[in-house]
Write a protein that holds these residues in place. Structure first.
Motif, mmCIF file in Angstrom:
data_model
loop_
_atom_site.group_PDB
_atom_site.id
_atom_site.type_symbol
_atom_site.label_atom_id
_atom_site.label_comp_id
_atom_site.label_asym_id
_atom_site.label_seq_id
_atom_site.Cartn_x
_atom_site.Cartn_y
_atom_site.Cartn_z
ATOM 1 N N UNK A 108 9.226 0.030 3.563
ATOM 2 C CA UNK A 108 7.989 0.788 3.803
ATOM 3 C C UNK A 108 7.077 0.757 2.578
ATOM 4 N N UNK A 109 7.668 0.929 1.398
ATOM 5 C CA UNK A 109 6.869 0.915 0.176
ATOM 6 C C UNK A 109 6.227 -0.449 -0.066
ATOM 7 N N UNK A 110 7.002 -1.501 0.121
ATOM 8 C CA UNK A 110 6.473 -2.849 -0.138
ATOM 9 C C UNK A 110 5.358 -3.212 0.838
ATOM 10 N N UNK A 111 5.531 -2.858 2.116
ATOM 11 C CA UNK A 111 4.491 -3.150 3.109
ATOM 12 C C UNK A 111 3.221 -2.358 2.826
ATOM 13 N N UNK A 112 3.391 -1.078 2.429
ATOM 14 C CA UNK A 112 2.218 -0.260 2.091
ATOM 15 C C UNK A 112 1.508 -0.830 0.867
ATOM 16 N N UNK A 113 2.295 -1.249 -0.125
ATOM 17 C CA UNK A 113 1.695 -1.828 -1.321
ATOM 18 C C UNK A 113 0.976 -3.133 -1.032
ATOM 19 N N UNK A 114 1.585 -3.975 -0.194
ATOM 20 C CA UNK A 114 0.944 -5.242 0.178
ATOM 21 C C UNK A 114 -0.358 -5.007 0.923
ATOM 22 N N UNK A 115 -0.307 -4.091 1.907
ATOM 23 C CA UNK A 115 -1.507 -3.813 2.694
ATOM 24 C C UNK A 115 -2.601 -3.197 1.822
ATOM 25 N N UNK A 116 -2.205 -2.260 0.940
ATOM 26 C CA UNK A 116 -3.187 -1.591 0.090
ATOM 27 C C UNK A 116 -3.847 -2.531 -0.899
ATOM 28 N N UNK A 117 -3.068 -3.486 -1.434
ATOM 29 C CA UNK A 117 -3.616 -4.391 -2.453
ATOM 30 C C UNK A 117 -4.390 -5.554 -1.840
ATOM 31 N N UNK A 118 -3.855 -6.144 -0.778
ATOM 32 C CA UNK A 118 -4.495 -7.325 -0.194
ATOM 33 C C UNK A 118 -5.663 -6.967 0.714
ATOM 34 N N UNK A 119 -5.544 -5.832 1.429
ATOM 35 C CA UNK A 119 -6.620 -5.418 2.342
ATOM 36 C C UNK A 119 -7.590 -4.441 1.677
ATOM 37 N N UNK A 120 -7.298 -4.074 0.429
ATOM 38 C CA UNK A 120 -8.151 -3.161 -0.335
ATOM 39 C C UNK A 120 -8.351 -1.827 0.378
ATOM 40 N N UNK A 121 -7.263 -1.320 0.968
ATOM 41 C CA UNK A 121 -7.303 -0.026 1.652
ATOM 42 C C UNK A 121 -6.968 1.065 0.647
ATOM 43 N N UNK A 122 -7.974 1.720 0.111
ATOM 44 C CA UNK A 122 -7.771 2.709 -0.945
ATOM 45 C C UNK A 122 -6.913 3.879 -0.494
ATOM 46 N N UNK B 59 -4.549 3.942 1.855
ATOM 47 C CA UNK B 59 -3.158 3.493 1.964
ATOM 48 C C UNK B 59 -2.556 3.273 0.579
ATOM 49 N N UNK B 60 -3.348 2.761 -0.327
ATOM 50 C CA UNK B 60 -2.869 2.523 -1.687
ATOM 51 C C UNK B 60 -2.609 3.843 -2.409
ATOM 52 N N UNK B 61 -3.408 4.857 -2.116
ATOM 53 C CA UNK B 61 -3.196 6.175 -2.716
ATOM 54 C C UNK B 61 -1.873 6.768 -2.248
ATOM 55 N N UNK B 62 -1.581 6.667 -0.944
ATOM 56 C CA UNK B 62 -0.307 7.154 -0.408
ATOM 57 C C UNK B 62 0.872 6.387 -1.010
ATOM 58 N N UNK B 63 0.667 5.087 -1.187
ATOM 59 C CA UNK B 63 1.702 4.232 -1.788
ATOM 60 C C UNK B 63 2.008 4.684 -3.215
ATOM 61 N N UNK B 64 0.948 4.946 -3.995
ATOM 62 C CA UNK B 64 1.133 5.374 -5.383
ATOM 63 C C UNK B 64 1.792 6.753 -5.461
#
Length: 289
Positions: A56-70, A72-77
């Protein structure tokens, strides 16, 4: 710089994704093994849960970084920060509760014996709990700890043709010192033979006879010992201490691995923070600019 931080975060999370898949595969393999014992089944759920968390963490990180979803990236962090805090707390706790306790070498024998009182109060309470100890005892029996120890020592004894019980014990300790069967040393000393102070008569590695006129000693383990192969010294305090000795070594290794993993997570978190900041800066400008 924006592309660099996002790309690096994506690469790091791709590595975590591979690790998650391997972890899930290991959990699935363990659950489908025909020879899996109850102790191994106990590891199933934690391994699978860890795999799902990493996935779950890796998929969220990939989506947040590659799709620039701030968002989603905030939840990941946030999740990553909580994971870092929990791992740090567990590592400190592991070092604290395993700080005390060590076996003492029996003079002239070359092997160690263990005392329950030498370990931290928290660990003592865990093994003295009857429900917990019943599970641990079952694991020791399922794992055939004493049978394996006896077989290894008998093999060494036959190859070196010792002439006395003392020499056989010394040969066994020499085998242990070379690393053979080191994983059962603490268990074997505490659970598979009576304490040396009992002065029982040696018959074989896991058979010891009480001397004539034996009326008990101050050490309750001497009275607990039984030549019944399903009992032996599994209910002795020395056995519980031997289990804690192995547990202490295992926890220290896990804590060391945790430190390495924490360093990796902190690096990922730092890169993630840079990517999150850059994403917000990008999103703050209108598209036409």
């Amino acid at each position: 710089m924006v592309r660099c931080s996002n790309g690096l975060l994506g690469l790091l999370n791709a590595c975590v994704l591979v690790l998650a898949i391997v972890t899930l595969g290991g959990g699935a393999w363990l659950s489908h093994r025909a020879s899996t014992t109850d102790c191994e089944r106990f590891l199933e759920r934690p391994i699978i849960a860890l795999g799902v968390l990493l996935l779950a963490l890796s998929l969220a990180g990939l989506a947040g970084s590659l799709c620039r979803a701030s968002c989603l990236l905030w939840l990941y962090l946030l999740a990553l920060f909580l994971l870092i805090v929990l791992l740090f707390a567990f590592t400190i706790f592991a070092f604290v509760v395993t700080n005390r306790g060590a076996g003492w070498v029996v003079s002239g024998r070359g092997y160690k014996e263990y005392r329950l009182g030498d370990y931290s109060t928290w660990l003592q309470r865990r093994v003295e709990n009857s429900e917990n100890w019943a599970k641990i005892r079952s694991c020791l029996q399922d794992g055939k700890v004493c049978e394996k120890l006896g077989a290894r020592k008998e093999t060494l004894s036959s190859s070196s043709t010792p002439t006395s019980p003392r020499s056989r014990l010394n040969s066994a300790s020499a085998m242990r010192d070379r690393g053979t069967g080191s994983s059962v040393t603490a268990h074997g000393s505490g659970c598979c033979k009576p304490p040396t102070g009992c002065n029982f008569i040696y018959q074989s590695e896991i058979v010891w006879m009480k001397p004539n006129g034996f009326n008990g000693t101050e050490d309750p383990d001497c009275n607990t010992w039984s030549n019944d192969q399903t009992a032996l010294c599994y209910d002795c305090t020395s056995c519980k201490a031997g289990v804690l000795a192995n547990l202490k070594n295992s926890w220290k290794k896990i804590a060391t691995v945790n430190i390495i993993f924490l360093v990796f997570l902190i690096v990922v978190y730092s890169v993630g923070c840079c990517a999150f900041r850059n994403n917000r800066q990008d999103n703050s400008y209108p598209a036409w600019k």
